[in-house]
Design a protein around this motif. Sequence first.
Motif, mmCIF file in Angstrom:
data_model
loop_
_atom_site.group_PDB
_atom_site.id
_atom_site.type_symbol
_atom_site.label_atom_id
_atom_site.label_comp_id
_atom_site.label_asym_id
_atom_site.label_seq_id
_atom_site.Cartn_x
_atom_site.Cartn_y
_atom_site.Cartn_z
ATOM 1 N N GLN A 207 0.824 -1.206 0.000
ATOM 2 C CA GLN A 207 0.000 0.000 0.000
ATOM 3 C C GLN A 207 0.861 1.260 0.000
ATOM 4 O O GLN A 207 0.560 2.233 -0.694
ATOM 5 N N ALA A 208 1.923 1.244 0.809
ATOM 6 C CA ALA A 208 2.787 2.422 0.917
ATOM 7 C C ALA A 208 3.409 2.756 -0.439
ATOM 8 O O ALA A 208 3.429 3.915 -0.866
ATOM 9 N N ALA A 209 3.902 1.737 -1.137
ATOM 10 C CA ALA A 209 4.501 1.960 -2.457
ATOM 11 C C ALA A 209 3.452 2.459 -3.450
ATOM 12 O O ALA A 209 3.736 3.316 -4.296
ATOM 13 N N ALA A 210 2.226 1.947 -3.348
ATOM 14 C CA ALA A 210 1.153 2.409 -4.230
ATOM 15 C C ALA A 210 0.812 3.870 -3.969
ATOM 16 O O ALA A 210 0.447 4.608 -4.892
ATOM 17 N N HIS A 211 0.958 4.307 -2.705
ATOM 18 C CA HIS A 211 0.711 5.715 -2.383
ATOM 19 C C HIS A 211 1.696 6.643 -3.105
ATOM 20 O O HIS A 211 1.358 7.785 -3.414
ATOM 21 N N TYR A 212 2.910 6.154 -3.366
ATOM 22 C CA TYR A 212 3.888 6.981 -4.075
ATOM 23 C C TYR A 212 3.408 7.321 -5.486
ATOM 24 O O TYR A 212 3.923 8.257 -6.104
ATOM 25 N N LEU A 213 2.440 6.568 -5.974
ATOM 26 C CA LEU A 213 1.976 6.702 -7.362
ATOM 27 C C LEU A 213 0.745 7.582 -7.481
ATOM 28 O O LEU A 213 0.073 7.587 -8.509
ATOM 29 N N ARG A 214 0.455 8.361 -6.440
ATOM 30 C CA ARG A 214 -0.777 9.141 -6.419
ATOM 31 C C ARG A 214 -0.908 10.077 -7.627
ATOM 32 O O ARG A 214 -1.974 10.187 -8.228
ATOM 33 N N VAL A 215 0.175 10.765 -7.974
ATOM 34 C CA VAL A 215 0.149 11.696 -9.106
ATOM 35 C C VAL A 215 0.514 10.912 -10.365
ATOM 36 O O VAL A 215 1.677 10.579 -10.601
ATOM 37 N N LEU A 216 -0.482 10.612 -11.202
ATOM 38 C CA LEU A 216 -0.266 9.754 -12.365
ATOM 39 C C LEU A 216 0.782 10.311 -13.324
ATOM 40 O O LEU A 216 1.514 9.562 -13.971
ATOM 41 N N GLU A 217 0.843 11.652 -13.412
ATOM 42 C CA GLU A 217 1.772 12.269 -14.353
ATOM 43 C C GLU A 217 3.225 12.129 -13.927
ATOM 44 O O GLU A 217 4.139 12.381 -14.720
ATOM 45 N N GLY A 237 9.519 6.623 -11.755
ATOM 46 C CA GLY A 237 8.816 7.863 -11.480
ATOM 47 C C GLY A 237 9.564 8.790 -10.541
ATOM 48 O O GLY A 237 10.664 8.481 -10.068
ATOM 49 N N GLU A 238 8.925 9.909 -10.274
ATOM 50 C CA GLU A 238 9.487 10.949 -9.421
ATOM 51 C C GLU A 238 8.586 11.131 -8.203
ATOM 52 O O GLU A 238 7.358 11.158 -8.321
ATOM 53 N N PHE A 239 9.192 11.243 -7.029
ATOM 54 C CA PHE A 239 8.425 11.481 -5.811
ATOM 55 C C PHE A 239 7.776 12.863 -5.844
ATOM 56 O O PHE A 239 8.292 13.787 -6.501
ATOM 57 N N ASP A 240 6.659 13.008 -5.122
ATOM 58 C CA ASP A 240 6.089 14.341 -4.975
ATOM 59 C C ASP A 240 6.929 15.140 -3.979
ATOM 60 O O ASP A 240 7.872 14.618 -3.370
ATOM 61 N N LYS A 241 6.623 16.415 -3.826
ATOM 62 C CA LYS A 241 7.448 17.311 -3.021
ATOM 63 C C LYS A 241 7.584 16.833 -1.577
ATOM 64 O O LYS A 241 8.688 16.805 -1.017
ATOM 65 N N SER A 243 7.222 13.803 -0.326
ATOM 66 C CA SER A 243 7.991 12.564 -0.235
ATOM 67 C C SER A 243 9.476 12.804 -0.480
ATOM 68 O O SER A 243 10.324 12.143 0.128
ATOM 69 N N LYS A 244 9.800 13.747 -1.365
ATOM 70 C CA LYS A 244 11.208 14.068 -1.597
ATOM 71 C C LYS A 244 11.878 14.518 -0.304
ATOM 72 O O LYS A 244 13.007 14.133 0.001
ATOM 73 N N GLU A 245 11.173 15.361 0.454
ATOM 74 C CA GLU A 245 11.725 15.860 1.719
ATOM 75 C C GLU A 245 11.769 14.748 2.766
ATOM 76 O O GLU A 245 12.734 14.623 3.521
ATOM 77 N N LYS A 246 10.717 13.944 2.808
ATOM 78 C CA LYS A 246 10.621 12.886 3.821
ATOM 79 C C LYS A 246 11.662 11.797 3.612
ATOM 80 O O LYS A 246 12.314 11.346 4.554
ATOM 81 N N PHE A 247 11.831 11.352 2.371
ATOM 82 C CA PHE A 247 12.727 10.233 2.070
ATOM 83 C C PHE A 247 14.102 10.671 1.602
ATOM 84 O O PHE A 247 14.973 9.836 1.376
ATOM 85 N N ARG A 248 14.289 11.990 1.415
ATOM 86 C CA ARG A 248 15.538 12.530 0.876
ATOM 87 C C ARG A 248 15.907 11.818 -0.435
ATOM 88 O O ARG A 248 17.057 11.462 -0.674
ATOM 89 N N SER A 249 14.895 11.618 -1.244
ATOM 90 C CA SER A 249 15.048 10.904 -2.509
ATOM 91 C C SER A 249 14.265 11.632 -3.596
ATOM 92 O O SER A 249 13.265 12.295 -3.314
ATOM 93 N N GLU A 250 14.714 11.489 -4.826
ATOM 94 C CA GLU A 250 14.088 12.163 -5.954
ATOM 95 C C GLU A 250 13.260 11.226 -6.823
ATOM 96 O O GLU A 250 12.140 11.550 -7.187
ATOM 97 N N ILE A 251 13.815 10.090 -7.172
ATOM 98 C CA ILE A 251 13.134 9.189 -8.094
ATOM 99 C C ILE A 251 13.106 7.769 -7.544
ATOM 100 O O ILE A 251 13.856 7.430 -6.625
ATOM 101 N N PHE A 252 12.242 6.941 -8.128
ATOM 102 C CA PHE A 252 12.102 5.554 -7.689
ATOM 103 C C PHE A 252 11.896 4.648 -8.894
ATOM 104 O O PHE A 252 11.474 5.079 -9.971
ATOM 105 N N LYS A 253 12.176 3.372 -8.674
ATOM 106 C CA LYS A 253 11.859 2.324 -9.644
ATOM 107 C C LYS A 253 11.210 1.175 -8.888
ATOM 108 O O LYS A 253 11.594 0.865 -7.754
ATOM 109 N N MET A 254 10.207 0.561 -9.511
ATOM 110 C CA MET A 254 9.525 -0.576 -8.903
ATOM 111 C C MET A 254 9.360 -1.686 -9.928
ATOM 112 O O MET A 254 9.139 -1.416 -11.111
#
Length: 297
Positions: A207-217, A237-241, A243-254
């Motif tokens: 569920q948590a990983a699916a939440h990262y996908l909230r913004v389809l674009e 994809g790219e994290f939203d603003k 999540s970028k601050e929370k995880f100190r990360s910019e992009i992800f792959k799944m």
Amino acid sequence: MEEIKKVIEDGFDEIVFDDEDKEILFGKIKQSRRKKIKQKTLIVFSSAAMIWLLLFSSANQIITYAIDQSAEKMELQLKMYNSVLYYETIQGQYQETDYLREQKEQVTFKINEGDTPGGTVQININDNIYIEEISNGDKRIVYEDSPEGEIVTEDKRTMLDKFTQNLFEKWETLKDAYVIMNDGIPGYNYRERPSYIHYSSFITFPQAAAHYLRVLENWEIKGEGNLLGRKVKVIEGEFDKNSKEKFRSEIFKMWVDAETGVLLKYSSYDIDGKLTKEVQVNEIKFNEDLKPGDYLE
């Protein structure tokens, strides 16, 4: 006339336009010539028509692609939110490495989400901390150091929990997963799983990983592949603003299991392209019988 014909022949090579259609257009041009319309005007007219048709055709392709992509994205997200409904049992092992915290976990799981829910999860952190979670679907206990060691957590699911949340109810739309908090910040719903297991959920109930996908674009399905003998869909994809601050990360792959929505591999990267977190499933089995010893009595 030959010059006009060449423009039409060359211009319509990239779209579906058969010989009969071309002859009709040629006839219209000949008819227009009899009305003494200048050839130059006809060339401009026919060229403009071709450009419009080409643009219209391309736009249709783009719109169709976007709709198909969005539909495929939403279907995959919903499968991740409903993953526990796509298998009876799941067991295996994965390694999670958090490079920012310098922490490595080895996780072994045996979980039943079917008629006799429950299971066990064992975790080794940096080779010196041992944690075990064990459940029978109604009660869960988390031990530290050993199964005979200190009890860290002991929970019991109440009848009210069961009544208010149908554990086997399928989420039909993404609206079930998303909420807006009182301060206007996006929030998320988390559903309980039939097994009442909490650890390993990032992989086995993502569920948590699916939440990262909230913004389809912000993300794309890049393709399909095979991992551990399973068909997977690869997401980038790219994290939203936030999540970028929370995880100190910019992009992800799944790498998402196409059949069940289970996450088989995950990685995230900082702004310099360095790994911040990596989760790799090394072994996974679906729908095989579990032993009574894998459950809390």
